[in-house]
Write an enzyme that holds these catalytic residues in place. Sequence first.
Site, short mmCIF file in Angstrom:
data_model
loop_
_atom_site.label_atom_id
_atom_site.label_comp_id
_atom_site.label_asym_id
_atom_site.label_seq_id
_atom_site.Cartn_x
_atom_site.Cartn_y
_atom_site.Cartn_z
N ASP A 8 0.84 -1.20 0.00
CA ASP A 8 0.00 0.00 0.00
C ASP A 8 0.87 1.26 0.00
OD1 ASP A 8 0.87 -0.06 2.60
OD2 ASP A 8 -1.12 0.12 3.52
N SER A 9 2.21 1.08 0.03
CA SER A 9 3.13 2.19 -0.23
C SER A 9 2.86 2.76 -1.62
CB SER A 9 4.59 1.72 -0.11
OG SER A 9 4.79 0.52 -0.85
N ASP A 12 -1.18 -6.31 -0.51
CA ASP A 12 -1.32 -5.63 0.78
C ASP A 12 -2.78 -5.21 0.99
OD1 ASP A 12 -0.05 -4.80 3.05
OD2 ASP A 12 0.98 -3.08 2.12
N LYS A 18 -1.13 -9.43 2.91
CA LYS A 18 -0.46 -8.93 4.11
C LYS A 18 -1.39 -7.96 4.81
CE LYS A 18 2.94 -5.69 3.99
NZ LYS A 18 2.33 -4.65 4.83
N GLU A 47 -1.63 -5.37 8.63
CA GLU A 47 -0.86 -4.78 9.73
C GLU A 47 -1.55 -5.00 11.07
OE1 GLU A 47 -0.12 -0.64 8.89
OE2 GLU A 47 0.80 -1.08 6.93
N GLU A 63 8.83 -3.91 10.77
CA GLU A 63 9.24 -2.61 10.22
C GLU A 63 9.59 -1.65 11.34
OE1 GLU A 63 6.55 -0.89 7.36
OE2 GLU A 63 7.67 1.00 7.28
#
Length: 297
Positions: free
Chosen positions: A54-55, A103, A132, A134, A201
């Site tokens: 999602d960057s 993501d 993925k 978070e 991270e």
Amino acid sequence: MASTTAATPAPTVPAIRARRRADGAEPLVMVTAYDAPGARMVADSGADMILVGDSLAMVVLGYDDTLQVTVDDMAHHTAAVARGLSTWKPAREGARRPLVVGDLPWLSYHLGPIDAVQNAAALVRAGAQAVKLEGGAKRVTVIEAIVDAEIPVMGHLGLTPQSVHAMGGFKVQGKETQAALALVQDAKRLEAAGCFALVLEGVPDQVASLVTRSVGIPTIGIGAGAGCDGQVLVFHDLLGLEDRMAPKFVRRYASLRHDAVDALSAFADDVRSGAFPSEAETYHLTDDVAEELRLYA
Ligand code: KIV
């Protein structure tokens, strides 16, 4: 060197899950990609996994944080990556098809397991082999639901960019004893919930090493030191396509933005001076047709 040899198949999720350095495995390599040419470059590099991160929001779409992208955005770019790989032919020795991880963006897995499974399925249908997400213990229910739907899940702990406002900025996490121990507990909960790997991270290297020793699934670090089972970097950071910010953990292996601006300026100069296009870059009529057309001039 263009090659006609068949691509080495992508590593499977169980194969990635088994890639622990403590068991003698080679470190895992993951790089982000967001489109077909990027995916083919990462495949030619021989990386194990592509993360359609999602960057995307920050390095491609111009937002200040990752909170702006939707499932539709992520599916759109995951599909582009998958299409790039489906037509990819290895161009160099060591090239291999990477596993694609999509993501899950902010708010796509926070509203409950049904929503989360549907959104994870959207990324799988777009071409991801895993997703993925978070967060720690409070994500266990949705992770279990996604894993139950046969979709492999990679966890993401430490500096979780989707929590930028809650964390008060993009700050290194786990710096105090209790916070470090909470990360270890979160990692164990994610492993028990069925995650096949964990991104760590923005945490001190000793904490990342402690987490890595405390779980039986591989950890993939970004700003987490050398003690993880693998490393991930963002495509645009690694290649110097994004050079506005230089986080401490980024190593730039190229200066592509600089090279691109030089090339674009050279093009502009050539157009303005008349040096582009040349004869070699121009199509011509046959003499007969040219002669006929002259009658109409
Ligand atoms: O979105 C992303 O690129 C990521 C990596 C930084 C791990 O989550």
